[in-house]
Structure formats: structure tokens, C-alpha cells
Enzyme design. Sequence first.
Site, PDB file in Angstrom:
ATOM      1  N   GLN A 312       0.832  -1.202   0.000  1.00 37.56           N
ATOM      2  CA  GLN A 312       0.000   0.000   0.000  1.00 37.56           C
ATOM      3  C   GLN A 312       0.869   1.256   0.000  1.00 37.56           C
ATOM      4  O   GLN A 312       1.767   1.409   0.835  1.00 37.56           O
ATOM      5  CB  GLN A 312      -0.905   0.023   1.228  1.00 37.56           C
ATOM      6  CG  GLN A 312      -1.875  -1.150   1.304  1.00 37.56           C
ATOM      7  CD  GLN A 312      -1.359  -2.293   2.148  1.00 37.56           C
ATOM      8  OE1 GLN A 312      -0.177  -2.592   2.137  1.00 37.56           O
ATOM      9  NE2 GLN A 312      -2.261  -2.949   2.881  1.00 37.56           N
ATOM     10  N   GLN A 334      -0.343   0.060  -5.762  1.00 33.86           N
ATOM     11  CA  GLN A 334      -1.398  -0.390  -4.862  1.00 33.86           C
ATOM     12  C   GLN A 334      -1.900   0.784  -4.027  1.00 33.86           C
ATOM     13  O   GLN A 334      -1.108   1.523  -3.437  1.00 33.86           O
ATOM     14  CB  GLN A 334      -0.879  -1.495  -3.944  1.00 33.86           C
ATOM     15  CG  GLN A 334      -1.953  -2.056  -3.012  1.00 33.86           C
ATOM     16  CD  GLN A 334      -1.494  -3.273  -2.240  1.00 33.86           C
ATOM     17  OE1 GLN A 334      -0.460  -3.857  -2.542  1.00 33.86           O
ATOM     18  NE2 GLN A 334      -2.264  -3.669  -1.236  1.00 33.86           N
ATOM     19  N   ASP A 335      -3.238   0.952  -3.992  1.00 34.28           N
ATOM     20  CA  ASP A 335      -3.891   1.972  -3.150  1.00 34.28           C
ATOM     21  C   ASP A 335      -3.513   3.404  -3.547  1.00 34.28           C
ATOM     22  O   ASP A 335      -3.226   4.244  -2.692  1.00 34.28           O
ATOM     23  CB  ASP A 335      -3.542   1.749  -1.672  1.00 34.28           C
ATOM     24  CG  ASP A 335      -4.216   0.518  -1.099  1.00 34.28           C
ATOM     25  OD1 ASP A 335      -4.851  -0.217  -1.857  1.00 34.28           O
ATOM     26  OD2 ASP A 335      -4.088   0.287   0.114  1.00 34.28           O
ATOM     27  N   ASP A 356      -6.412  -2.545  -5.908  1.00 31.92           N
ATOM     28  CA  ASP A 356      -7.318  -1.738  -5.068  1.00 31.92           C
ATOM     29  C   ASP A 356      -7.005  -0.253  -5.176  1.00 31.92           C
ATOM     30  O   ASP A 356      -7.038   0.481  -4.174  1.00 31.92           O
ATOM     31  CB  ASP A 356      -7.199  -2.160  -3.594  1.00 31.92           C
ATOM     32  CG  ASP A 356      -7.397  -3.644  -3.376  1.00 31.92           C
ATOM     33  OD1 ASP A 356      -8.044  -4.285  -4.217  1.00 31.92           O
ATOM     34  OD2 ASP A 356      -6.889  -4.161  -2.358  1.00 31.92           O
ATOM     35  N   ARG A 420     -13.153  -5.535  -5.601  1.00 35.60           N
ATOM     36  CA  ARG A 420     -13.341  -6.636  -4.651  1.00 35.60           C
ATOM     37  C   ARG A 420     -13.760  -6.033  -3.307  1.00 35.60           C
ATOM     38  O   ARG A 420     -13.431  -4.873  -2.997  1.00 35.60           O
ATOM     39  CB  ARG A 420     -12.081  -7.481  -4.515  1.00 35.60           C
ATOM     40  CG  ARG A 420     -10.843  -6.727  -4.052  1.00 35.60           C
ATOM     41  CD  ARG A 420      -9.669  -7.677  -3.886  1.00 35.60           C
ATOM     42  NE  ARG A 420      -8.476  -6.999  -3.408  1.00 35.60           N
ATOM     43  CZ  ARG A 420      -7.487  -7.599  -2.746  1.00 35.60           C
ATOM     44  NH1 ARG A 420      -7.565  -8.890  -2.477  1.00 35.60           N
ATOM     45  NH2 ARG A 420      -6.427  -6.912  -2.358  1.00 35.60           N
TER      46      ARG A 420
END
Length: 514
Positions: A312, A334-335, A356, A420
Site C-alpha cells: 500500500q 497499490q492503493d 485496489d 473486490r
Amino acid sequence: MTIFPFLITLISCLLFLRFPGVYGYTMSEIRSWCSQTPHPEPCEHVLASKRGYGPMKKKDDFIKALLKVTLERATDAELNTRRLGPKCQSNLEKTAWNDCLRLYENTVQRINMTIDPTKKCNKVEMQTWLSTALTNLETCKVGFEELGVGGSLLPLMNNNVSSLISNTLAMNKENKSSSYDPSYQKGFPTWVNRGDRKLLQSSDPASQANVVVAQDGSGDYKTIGAAVAAAKSGGGRYVIYVKAGTYNEYIEIKSDNIMLLGDGMGKTIITGSRSVGGGSTSFGSATMGVNGDRFIGRGFTVRNTAGPQNHQAVALRSDSDLSVFYQCSFEGYQDTLYVLSNRQFYSECNMYGTVDFIFGNAAVVLQNCNIYARDPPNKTNTLTAQGRTDPNQNTGISIHNCRVAPASSLNSGVKTYLGRPWKRYSRTVFLKTYMDGIVNPAGWLPWSGSFALDTLYYGEYMNTGPGSSTANRVKWKGYHVITSGAEAAKFTPGSFIAGGSWLPGTGVPWTSGL
């Protein structure tokens, strides 16, 4: 000495049972109302220990009493959290604790906004700020979990605050799935400045800015952080113009009514490299964080260059209520984009990432944006991970009239999914969005086994492109192919974030409905 407080409590309880009128409500009233909440036991416990809140004959009376005890418990929890600092046994614990302290402070602020006697708060605002308060507490917990610490500290913080907020959300909720409130569309709030339109669309922002940032010394400041620190709080719109350049710094915008104008995507660049892999929490990894309400940003890029292997790593984190980002680019892996909480709107922006990379628990609409999937380390991309933990939070991610496509770095063979379920009541919709063939036919990816598959809400409405076919989508109970325009319209800016009451004054192009 130690028995005296006990005797006072015992006498108070006996008086309450004998003379309930003195306390404003009876135990039977408490039980009757609390039985309608998701968490009746803490509800009864805290209300039975209080007095002076008046009768609870009506639902609004009960909500007011709940808000008061929730604020009291939240204030106590914030003080408890503050006292726990010396108990941190490692730098990682200290890092997560620092985030929690900020988040608990904001929780107290948001709950207080719902009962401030000097300001009128409608049901939409109350639901929004309570949703934010609950998200803050969850974010605190997640930070400790990400760093693998805090097992002994976390139980000492919450003090039933989460349950009390959840109860108030349930009682305040309107009987509809969106945050739309027709009364909220009448007129503009007093803080809307019609001059924002001219500022946002000006070809010469330097002439209208309060301060100018330029690395070459031709402005008022050489760093964005210095300009933000000097911003005057409590007045009207404060405009910071940032000339082209790469600004390697971490920005935290805490004041309300800030407007940040750059020279364009790829020209004015804010960059950093913090990550969970490098010892930060997701919350703390942000290159740019916006906490002050009514923020407007235009024409800049925010990057996190930690890379795909550092887990993240947030570029932008926003929990700014009634905030707008226009023609901005958010770049990471990520993130990337942390839409943490409150009401947010993104217009004509670019989002780049892998896992994500649009996530959080705001009520947020992305309109006319480009969503670019990059090459991930594990050959699987997920565009969204929405974080609703309570079915009564008025939050979700709505992606309207956007474009999902591969970034130039995306290799073939990568599976890309629309989202998700990060949390149990995850809610995400794609409306009239173009989907490139990179989108996997199943569309959506489980988080872990069957977790949240029945309780989430994922929807698709009239999307186009080779990846938009719903013929082979997942068969989860919570997944919906939306066929009703009325259902889809609940997630448009005019309904989902009550945009008609605040977006027109910002000057950002937007479409209210489908």
C-alpha cells in the site's frame, strides 16, 4: 476513600429507578428505543447511566440523546488514545498510534458538527458525518493491523463508540438507498462562493491567487507545504497557485476552503514514496492528504513512487467533505487514490494503479475520468476496494461515464477486475462507462472465500466496450446488472452526493443525472 464514588453511583441508580421523571426518561423508554438499534446492550448501558437529556417520546428525541452520549464516549476515547502514546513499545506502534490520535480527534469533530446548536444539520449531513466518524475508527484499527502491532492498545481505545455510532446511523437513516434529500437542493449553502467558477477556469491564476509557489523563487514560497502552512483559516476561499515543477514533499491540507491550482497534469507534480512496506500505514503513506473541508484542486499530478513491491502506497488521501478535484492525475500502484470519507467529486481526472487503487469509504463520484490499470506484481489488478462497514453508511464509489483502459506498461496476461469487497457492505457501481477488453469476464473478484458476497452491493448499468458484457459476470447475491434508470440514478452526483446544492458553485463541469 474508594467506596464513596461507588455509593454515589448506587444512589443515582436507585433514584433513577424511583424517580425517573427527574432524569427525563424511564428505563422502559430506553429499552423500547434501544431494541430498535443494531447494538441494544451498549445503548441501554450508556443511556441508563446518564440524566438530563429530556423525554424520549419521539424518534428525534432518542436520536438527540444518542448523539450526546456518543459524543461524550468519543471524547473519552480520544483522551484515552492520547494517554496511550507513552505505552507504545516500538516505532511502528507509535506510527499507528499517531494516525489514531488524528482520526479520533476528527471523529469528535464530526459528531460535534451533528449537534452544533449554531448550525442547522439535516439528515444527509448527519448521516455523512456519522459515516465518517465510524470510518475513522475502522481506519485506526486497520493501521495497527497493517503494521502487525497494537494488539494490547486497540481494546483500550474504542469504548463502545463504534456501536453507538452504528446505532445512531440506523435510527437516522432515511428509507432509501441513496443520500439524496430534496430539501437539501434548495438554494446554496452560505459557504458557496460563486467566484470559485472564475478562479477555477482562469487562464491567469497567478493574478487571482492569494499566494504563488515557484521553485525558482519567483513566487511567495518555494514549497507547497510552506504556502499551505501560511493559509488563513476561517475566512473565505484561499487560493494557492503552484507553478510548473516537481515538488518532492508531503502535503497535509488541514484548513477549510483551500483551492490549489497547478499548471496542468504532468506539469505541476507533487511526489513522494512512503508505503506500508517502508513502515507507514496506508493512511500515513499519502503524498498528499486533504482533511480541510470544501477543498478544490485543479491541474496537478500527485505521485507515489514506492513501486509495486512495497504494497500500500497512497498518492492522494482525501477525507475533505464537499471536495472537488478537476483535471488532476493520481499515479501509483497499490492503493493510489484513498477516498477515505465524506462527499467527494472527481471530474476529468486520471487514476493509475494496480491493486485496489481506488479505495476507501467516501460517498464519491468519478465522472468523465480515465482509469488506467498498470502492470501488477502478481498478475492481478483490482480497480476498486470500497470500505463500507455498516449497512447504514451513505457511502460508496460511483464511476460514471468514465473510461477503463490499460496503461502503456500493462502486459498481456494480467487479469483486471472492477473491484473486490474490502469490507462487508462494500458498494461500487459503474454507470455508462467504457470498459476495455482488459476487464475479466467475471468482472469482480472475491476478497476471501465467500466474505461479503451476500452483503455487498456491486452494480453495472449500460456500460460499453469489449469488457462490459455481463453475460459471464459473477453470480453473487450482492451483484446486480442494473436495468432500471431510476435505480442507477441513485448513484449520480445529483442524488448520491446531493451535488445540486454545492457543485454548481465550484465551476467544475458536471452532469447531475445519467
